[in-house]
Design a protein around this motif. Structure first.
Motif, PDB file in Angstrom:
ATOM      1  N   GLY B  25       0.822  -1.208   0.000  1.00 11.91           N
ATOM      2  CA  GLY B  25       0.000   0.000   0.000  1.00 11.91           C
ATOM      3  C   GLY B  25       0.857   1.260   0.000  1.00 11.91           C
ATOM      4  O   GLY B  25       0.555   2.248  -0.674  1.00 11.91           O
ATOM      5  N   LEU B  26       1.951   1.205   0.748  1.00  6.52           N
ATOM      6  CA  LEU B  26       2.848   2.359   0.839  1.00  6.52           C
ATOM      7  C   LEU B  26       3.533   2.613  -0.511  1.00  6.52           C
ATOM      8  O   LEU B  26       3.637   3.751  -0.974  1.00  6.52           O
ATOM      9  N   ARG B  27       3.979   1.530  -1.141  1.00  9.61           N
ATOM     10  CA  ARG B  27       4.603   1.634  -2.463  1.00  9.61           C
ATOM     11  C   ARG B  27       3.618   2.282  -3.450  1.00  9.61           C
ATOM     12  O   ARG B  27       3.977   3.184  -4.211  1.00  9.61           O
ATOM     13  N   ASP B  28       2.373   1.823  -3.408  1.00 11.04           N
ATOM     14  CA  ASP B  28       1.361   2.372  -4.318  1.00 11.04           C
ATOM     15  C   ASP B  28       1.106   3.854  -4.020  1.00 11.04           C
ATOM     16  O   ASP B  28       0.919   4.658  -4.927  1.00 11.04           O
ATOM     17  N   ILE B  32       6.057   4.480  -6.652  1.00  8.21           N
ATOM     18  CA  ILE B  32       7.420   4.126  -7.056  1.00  8.21           C
ATOM     19  C   ILE B  32       7.465   2.608  -7.229  1.00  8.21           C
ATOM     20  O   ILE B  32       6.503   1.909  -6.905  1.00  8.21           O
ATOM     21  N   ASP B  33       8.585   2.110  -7.734  1.00  9.98           N
ATOM     22  CA  ASP B  33       8.655   0.685  -8.058  1.00  9.98           C
ATOM     23  C   ASP B  33       8.658  -0.201  -6.808  1.00  9.98           C
ATOM     24  O   ASP B  33       7.955  -1.191  -6.746  1.00  9.98           O
ATOM     25  N   HIS B  34       9.501   0.177  -5.825  1.00 10.39           N
ATOM     26  CA  HIS B  34       9.637  -0.744  -4.681  1.00 10.39           C
ATOM     27  C   HIS B  34       9.844  -0.042  -3.353  1.00 10.39           C
ATOM     28  O   HIS B  34      10.478   1.009  -3.283  1.00 10.39           O
ATOM     29  N   ILE B  35       9.320  -0.698  -2.316  1.00  8.72           N
ATOM     30  CA  ILE B  35       9.700  -0.362  -0.948  1.00  8.72           C
ATOM     31  C   ILE B  35       9.985  -1.681  -0.245  1.00  8.72           C
ATOM     32  O   ILE B  35       9.233  -2.657  -0.396  1.00  8.72           O
ATOM     33  N   VAL B  36      11.088  -1.703   0.478  1.00  6.12           N
ATOM     34  CA  VAL B  36      11.532  -2.954   1.088  1.00  6.12           C
ATOM     35  C   VAL B  36      12.029  -2.677   2.502  1.00  6.12           C
ATOM     36  O   VAL B  36      12.697  -1.663   2.757  1.00  6.12           O
ATOM     37  N   ASN B 108      17.110   1.662 -11.023  1.00  5.54           N
ATOM     38  CA  ASN B 108      18.453   2.249 -11.077  1.00  5.54           C
ATOM     39  C   ASN B 108      18.674   3.293  -9.990  1.00  5.54           C
ATOM     40  O   ASN B 108      19.766   3.820  -9.844  1.00  5.54           O
ATOM     41  N   GLN B 109      17.616   3.592  -9.228  1.00  8.48           N
ATOM     42  CA  GLN B 109      17.732   4.586  -8.158  1.00  8.48           C
ATOM     43  C   GLN B 109      17.309   3.965  -6.833  1.00  8.48           C
ATOM     44  O   GLN B 109      16.403   3.127  -6.804  1.00  8.48           O
ATOM     45  N   GLY B 110      17.938   4.401  -5.770  1.00  9.79           N
ATOM     46  CA  GLY B 110      17.525   3.894  -4.468  1.00  9.79           C
ATOM     47  C   GLY B 110      17.835   4.874  -3.364  1.00  9.79           C
ATOM     48  O   GLY B 110      18.677   5.774  -3.525  1.00  9.79           O
ATOM     49  N   PHE B 111      17.114   4.699  -2.271  1.00  3.89           N
ATOM     50  CA  PHE B 111      17.291   5.556  -1.096  1.00  3.89           C
ATOM     51  C   PHE B 111      17.075   4.656   0.113  1.00  3.89           C
ATOM     52  O   PHE B 111      16.035   4.006   0.211  1.00  3.89           O
ATOM     53  N   PHE B 125      15.530   0.304   5.534  1.00  4.34           N
ATOM     54  CA  PHE B 125      14.257   0.585   4.898  1.00  4.34           C
ATOM     55  C   PHE B 125      14.588   1.290   3.590  1.00  4.34           C
ATOM     56  O   PHE B 125      15.253   2.326   3.595  1.00  4.34           O
ATOM     57  N   THR B 126      14.146   0.714   2.492  1.00  5.42           N
ATOM     58  CA  THR B 126      14.612   1.163   1.182  1.00  5.42           C
ATOM     59  C   THR B 126      13.465   1.475   0.235  1.00  5.42           C
ATOM     60  O   THR B 126      12.485   0.736   0.181  1.00  5.42           O
ATOM     61  N   ALA B 127      13.627   2.563  -0.495  1.00  2.00           N
ATOM     62  CA  ALA B 127      12.729   2.872  -1.607  1.00  2.00           C
ATOM     63  C   ALA B 127      13.569   2.813  -2.869  1.00  2.00           C
ATOM     64  O   ALA B 127      14.695   3.335  -2.889  1.00  2.00           O
ATOM     65  N   SER B 128      13.065   2.163  -3.925  1.00  6.74           N
ATOM     66  CA  SER B 128      13.829   2.141  -5.179  1.00  6.74           C
ATOM     67  C   SER B 128      12.904   2.364  -6.366  1.00  6.74           C
ATOM     68  O   SER B 128      11.695   2.121  -6.290  1.00  6.74           O
TER      69      SER B 128
END
Lengths: 210, 258
Positions: B25-28, B32-36, B108-111, B125-128
């Motif tokens: 739900g957070l990713r949506d 963005i593509d991913h949250i992990v 190709n991007q991440g935080f 905790f990662t967003a990409s």
């Protein structure tokens, strides 16, 4: 120049590391007479140094320590929450957006602008990591120094009298503060940003294909 | 979905499937593509949840990428959030890993936000995402503060599961924090609350920030709502201009006015 180094990185810079812990012994043990422990090497270190804090350090041209401060996130163990709750109205200050700043130390022969440069470094951390506040523990002498720099904290409380007083204070970040501290440090915004990038950033763009 | 709603769902989560649906739900929400969320225990065990393709997660474990991954290496034992561009990708192994990750759809991007939990616990905790540098810089600049808070709330939840313990009373607020939230709930402005507590507004802001985090809230309004719903503060008839009446009220108020 300003360097931003985690505890685990200090060993890559032995001259800087040793002179910092020696200057801390001189300031906190010899001059202020705080109840701190100094080891056989003449280094003042405490348990918080073992938690891999982030140090902001002014490195002098000869590679030694000109001044420094130590940062830890308040989500973990901090000096303020462990020892000074009576100075914060009993409020445990705890947030990933508030870091603790302790052991503000200046080499005795450091130029006066070093203190301002260190505050500027603190400001870079706030600005880059979206922090709302620093909470700090400092001695009476620092009250005047912070005022001269133009970065006076809001004092939450203090204990002791005169030069033995220890205070807990709060800083927040504003663009005005940054401009003032830049002037006092005699540095340009670009230089400060470049030093920050050099320590905590990688100038090389990430390669998208190997 | 609002972030407050996400946090309510997270708060109620009773198991891994629940937090998995929270993270989707957070990713949506962020589009963005991913949250992990990735937990690495001191003995190298890995737990987590998130939106990476399961094939990539298995591939990561099979290849023991934990030892190569510049994100893990660069964040371990640290506490500042980091854009992946700022990590060291210079080794041959790191570059091969990156190519592999991109081929698996990581982006190709991440935080990543490192989290130091109790007793040496470490999590990321990662967003990409897949986009250009300018778009990513704008995204992280806008959302960094919220993501840092969410990362810590996630970790707090994960710790509950790990230790199979009832949530610790981490929400124990000090009397001053309770006073501050109570006055805010009663409708007083920050300046008035600071006056009543005899502290500066600046100090009040730090106390509220601290209470906000302890309550797992995104902002002050949300913190007040949470404190009320958990019974930590009681407003009721004490509120300014509260409705209601009782014998002698008029006279009492008249006396106060004098």
């Amino acid at each position: 120049m300003l360097r931003y180094l985690y505890g685990t990185d200090l060993d890559l810079h032995p001259r800087l590391r040793d002179s910092m812990f020696r200057d801390r012994a001189i300031q906190f043990h010899d001059r202020l007479g705080w109840d701190v422990s100094v080891d056989a090497n003449g280094h003042e270190r405490d348990g918080y140094d073992d938690l891999n804090p982030l140090y902001v350090i002014w490195q002098q041209p000869d590679g030694t320590h000109g001044g420094s401060m130590r940062f830890l996130p308040t989500t973990g163990q901090t000096m303020v929450n462990d020892h000074f709750l009576h100075l914060t109205d009993g409020v445990e200050i705890r947030s990933p957006l508030i870091w603790e700043c302790t052991r503000f130390c200046l080499n005795q022969s450091a130029e006066s602008r070093v203190a301002a440069a260190l505050m500027l470094g603190g400001g870079e951390l706030m600005r880059n990591y979206s922090l709302t506040h620093f909470v700090g523990v400092f001695d009476a002498r620092m009250v005047r120094i912070y005022r001269l720099i133009g970065a006076s904290p809001t004092v939450l409380g203090g204990q002791g009298q005169g030069r033995d007083q220890i205070s807990v204070g709060l800083w927040d970040y504003t663009e005005d503060n940054r401009a003032r501290v830049l002037r006092r440090a005699g540095l340009s915004s670009d230089v400060s940003e470049a030093w920050f990038e050099r320590s905590l950033g990688q100038p090389e763009p990430m390669r998208l294909t190997a | 979905m609002q972030l407050e709603e996400f946090l309510e769902n997270l708060e109620r989560a009773a198991g891994l499937e629940d937090i998995q649906s929270c993270i989707i739900g957070l990713r949506d929400h962020y589009q963005i593509d991913h949250i992990v969320y990735h937990w690495v225990s001191s003995d190298g065990e890995q737990y987590g949840c998130g939106t990476y393709p399961p094939a990539w997660v298995q591939h990561y474990v099979d290849h023991d990428y934990l030892r190569i991954d510049p994100v893990v290496i660069g964040c371990f034992q640290r506490f500042h959030p980091v854009d992946w561009k700022r990590l060291d990708w210079s080794s041959k192994a790191a570059r091969a890993f990156q190519k592999d990750a991109i081929a698996h759809g990581v982006g190709n991007q991440g935080f990543s936000i490192p989290i130091r939990g109790p007793n040496g616990q470490f999590a990321l905790f990662t967003a990409s995402h897949n986009c250009d540098d300018a778009v990513w810089a704008a995204f992280t600049k806008t959302n960094q503060r919220d993501l840092i808070l969410i990362a810590h709330y996630f970790n707090h939840k994960a710790l509950e599961f790990e230790k199979k313990r009832t949530p610790e009373p981490a929400k124990s607020l000090s009397p001053r924090e309770i006073d501050a939230l109570t006055y805010l709930a009663m409708g007083y402005g920050r300046g008035q609350v600071a006056d009543m507590l005899d502290i500066s507004e600046h100090t009040l802001r730090a106390y509220i920030e601290s209470a906000r985090f302890k309550l797992g809230a995104m902002n002050t309004t949300h913190a007040v709502a949470r404190a009320l719903s958990e019974g930590l503060i009681v407003v009721g008839g004490a509120a300014r201009a509260a409705a209601g009446d009782w014998p002698g009220r008029d006279q009492a108020q008249a006396r106060i006015a004098v």
